[in-house]
Design an enzyme around this catalytic site. Structure first.
Site, PDB file in Angstrom:
ATOM      1  N   ARG A 171      12.646 -26.140 -39.701  1.00  0.00           N
ATOM      2  CA  ARG A 171      13.596 -27.208 -39.976  1.00  0.00           C
ATOM      3  C   ARG A 171      13.288 -28.471 -39.176  1.00  0.00           C
ATOM      4  O   ARG A 171      13.340 -29.591 -39.709  1.00  0.00           O
ATOM      5  CB  ARG A 171      15.017 -26.736 -39.655  1.00  0.00           C
ATOM      6  CG  ARG A 171      16.115 -27.738 -39.988  1.00  0.00           C
ATOM      7  CD  ARG A 171      16.274 -27.923 -41.478  1.00  0.00           C
ATOM      8  NE  ARG A 171      15.493 -29.038 -42.014  1.00  0.00           N
ATOM      9  CZ  ARG A 171      15.064 -29.098 -43.263  1.00  0.00           C
ATOM     10  NH1 ARG A 171      15.293 -28.120 -44.107  1.00  0.00           N
ATOM     11  NH2 ARG A 171      14.351 -30.131 -43.680  1.00  0.00           N
ATOM     12  N   LYS A 211      17.394 -51.772 -36.313  1.00  0.00           N
ATOM     13  CA  LYS A 211      18.376 -50.883 -36.945  1.00  0.00           C
ATOM     14  C   LYS A 211      17.719 -49.534 -37.226  1.00  0.00           C
ATOM     15  O   LYS A 211      17.481 -49.146 -38.370  1.00  0.00           O
ATOM     16  CB  LYS A 211      18.912 -51.517 -38.221  1.00  0.00           C
ATOM     17  CG  LYS A 211      19.684 -52.805 -37.952  1.00  0.00           C
ATOM     18  CD  LYS A 211      20.097 -53.501 -39.233  1.00  0.00           C
ATOM     19  CE  LYS A 211      20.811 -54.815 -38.930  1.00  0.00           C
ATOM     20  NZ  LYS A 211      21.158 -55.573 -40.153  1.00  0.00           N
ATOM     21  N   LYS A 238      20.591 -65.248 -31.411  1.00  0.00           N
ATOM     22  CA  LYS A 238      21.385 -65.015 -32.618  1.00  0.00           C
ATOM     23  C   LYS A 238      22.720 -65.743 -32.516  1.00  0.00           C
ATOM     24  O   LYS A 238      22.989 -66.470 -31.542  1.00  0.00           O
ATOM     25  CB  LYS A 238      21.550 -63.515 -32.843  1.00  0.00           C
ATOM     26  CG  LYS A 238      20.203 -62.770 -32.902  1.00  0.00           C
ATOM     27  CD  LYS A 238      20.293 -61.436 -33.558  1.00  0.00           C
ATOM     28  CE  LYS A 238      20.292 -61.583 -35.060  1.00  0.00           C
ATOM     29  NZ  LYS A 238      20.245 -60.261 -35.746  1.00  0.00           N
ATOM     30  N   GLU A 254      18.182 -67.743 -34.831  1.00  0.00           N
ATOM     31  CA  GLU A 254      18.797 -67.501 -36.136  1.00  0.00           C
ATOM     32  C   GLU A 254      19.645 -68.706 -36.532  1.00  0.00           C
ATOM     33  O   GLU A 254      20.431 -69.209 -35.725  1.00  0.00           O
ATOM     34  CB  GLU A 254      19.667 -66.248 -36.060  1.00  0.00           C
ATOM     35  CG  GLU A 254      20.387 -65.895 -37.333  1.00  0.00           C
ATOM     36  CD  GLU A 254      21.291 -64.686 -37.133  1.00  0.00           C
ATOM     37  OE1 GLU A 254      21.023 -63.652 -37.748  1.00  0.00           O
ATOM     38  OE2 GLU A 254      22.266 -64.792 -36.357  1.00  0.00           O
ATOM     39  N   ASP A 260      19.206 -66.831 -42.084  1.00  0.00           N
ATOM     40  CA  ASP A 260      20.077 -65.691 -42.342  1.00  0.00           C
ATOM     41  C   ASP A 260      20.965 -65.948 -43.554  1.00  0.00           C
ATOM     42  O   ASP A 260      21.776 -66.872 -43.554  1.00  0.00           O
ATOM     43  CB  ASP A 260      20.942 -65.407 -41.102  1.00  0.00           C
ATOM     44  CG  ASP A 260      21.751 -64.128 -41.248  1.00  0.00           C
ATOM     45  OD1 ASP A 260      21.190 -63.118 -41.706  1.00  0.00           O
ATOM     46  OD2 ASP A 260      22.953 -64.142 -40.916  1.00  0.00           O
TER      47      ASP A 260
END
Length: 281
Positions: A98, A134, A166, A196, A217
């Site tokens: 597994r 992410k 950002k 950004e 963005d």
């Protein structure tokens, strides 16, 4: 490739999670001396990835097992293709099955999705498909490797590896110009500054303040076209924000340099791979 000590740590953690209480089913049903041969087979079209993690899962359970790679990382596989063959103690094979498959399915899924995005880039385009942070907690080094296997590129590895200003940084610093000025004074001379922006006025301010890379963005098509023209020759242009496969061709034709796609890691479906014991002895 992945450093051995990192790979061992990740595999050992996964095995500890799965084998905390041993494998009572295999111990109850299979004689200790029983040997077997098992084949890992693709059940769908995919890009193979995770060979080292797959094999290491078996070797960390039982160094006496033998794992044979049939298709290397980066190769395309079709349904029915054999990816790996595992031979040795039947109990040991089942104990590692597994965990080995989890790594192979996850990483092959990321590589396969990445290859799909890369294949959609127009041939003459300079557009790079890159990942984001992410990633699955604890698996970033493996998932970033899978993106590279799929033909993509990596964005910054962690918060300490690059300056990326950002929206929240901009607010906290008091604006785009202030944020870039502070970053320029703080960062090493070898570092590029990326920021950004969410509108054309913000883009103009960032370019005037000396940004090396601008991340556009969630720009719509018209604003994106205008932004690329304004930034041409002044900064690297990156586009982010819910990018779909259908937009890749458009971005490439517009002259965008980088498309950052979080979906490569946060939404890649697991590849369909199975492991079946074919014979004993």
């Amino acid at each position: 490739m992945i450093a051995d000590f990192l790979l061992n740590e990740l595999v050992d953690r996964a095995l500890a999670e799965d084998l905390a209480g041993g494998d009572v089913t295999s111990a109850a049903c299979i004689a200790e001396e029983e040997r077997a041969v098992a084949k890992a087979v693709a059940h769908a079209s995919l890009v193979v990835c995770g060979s080292a993690a797959f094999a290491r899962s078996f070797y960390r359970v039982d160094p006496g097992l033998r794992v044979e790679e049939k298709l290397a990382d980066g190769r395309r596989a079709q349904p029915g293709d054999v990816l790996w063959i595992v031979e040795g103690s039947a109990r040991s094979i089942l104990m590692a099955e597994r965990v080995g498959l989890n790594f192979a399915q996850r990483l092959s899924g990321v590589a396969t999705l990445t290859r799909t995005f890369v294949d959609a880039v127009p041939p003459a385009s300079k557009l790079r498909i890159v990942d984001t942070r992410k990633t699955t907690p604890g698996l970033r080094v493996l998932e970033r490797y899978a993106v590279r296997v799929g033909g993509g590129h990596n964005h910054r590895d962690c918060l300490g590896s690059a300056v990326l200003i950002k929206d929240n940084h901009i607010v906290a610093a008091g604006g785009i110009t202030a944020a870039l000025q502070r970053a320029r004074a703080y960062a090493p001379h070898t570092s590029r500054l990326e920021i950004e922006v969410e509108s054309l006025p913000q883009l103009d301010e960032a370019l005037t303040a000396g940004a090396d890379i601008v991340m556009l963005d969630n720009f719509d098509a018209a604003a994106l076209r205008e932004a690329v023209e304004r930034a041409r020759g002044r900064a690297i242009v990156e586009v982010s924000g819910g990018l779909t496969l259908q937009r890749v061709k458009e971005l490439g034709e517009l002259g965008v340099d980088v498309a950052s796609v979080g979906a490569l890691t946060h939404s890649a479906p697991a590849a369909d791979i199975g492991l079946d014991i074919e014979r004993l002895g």
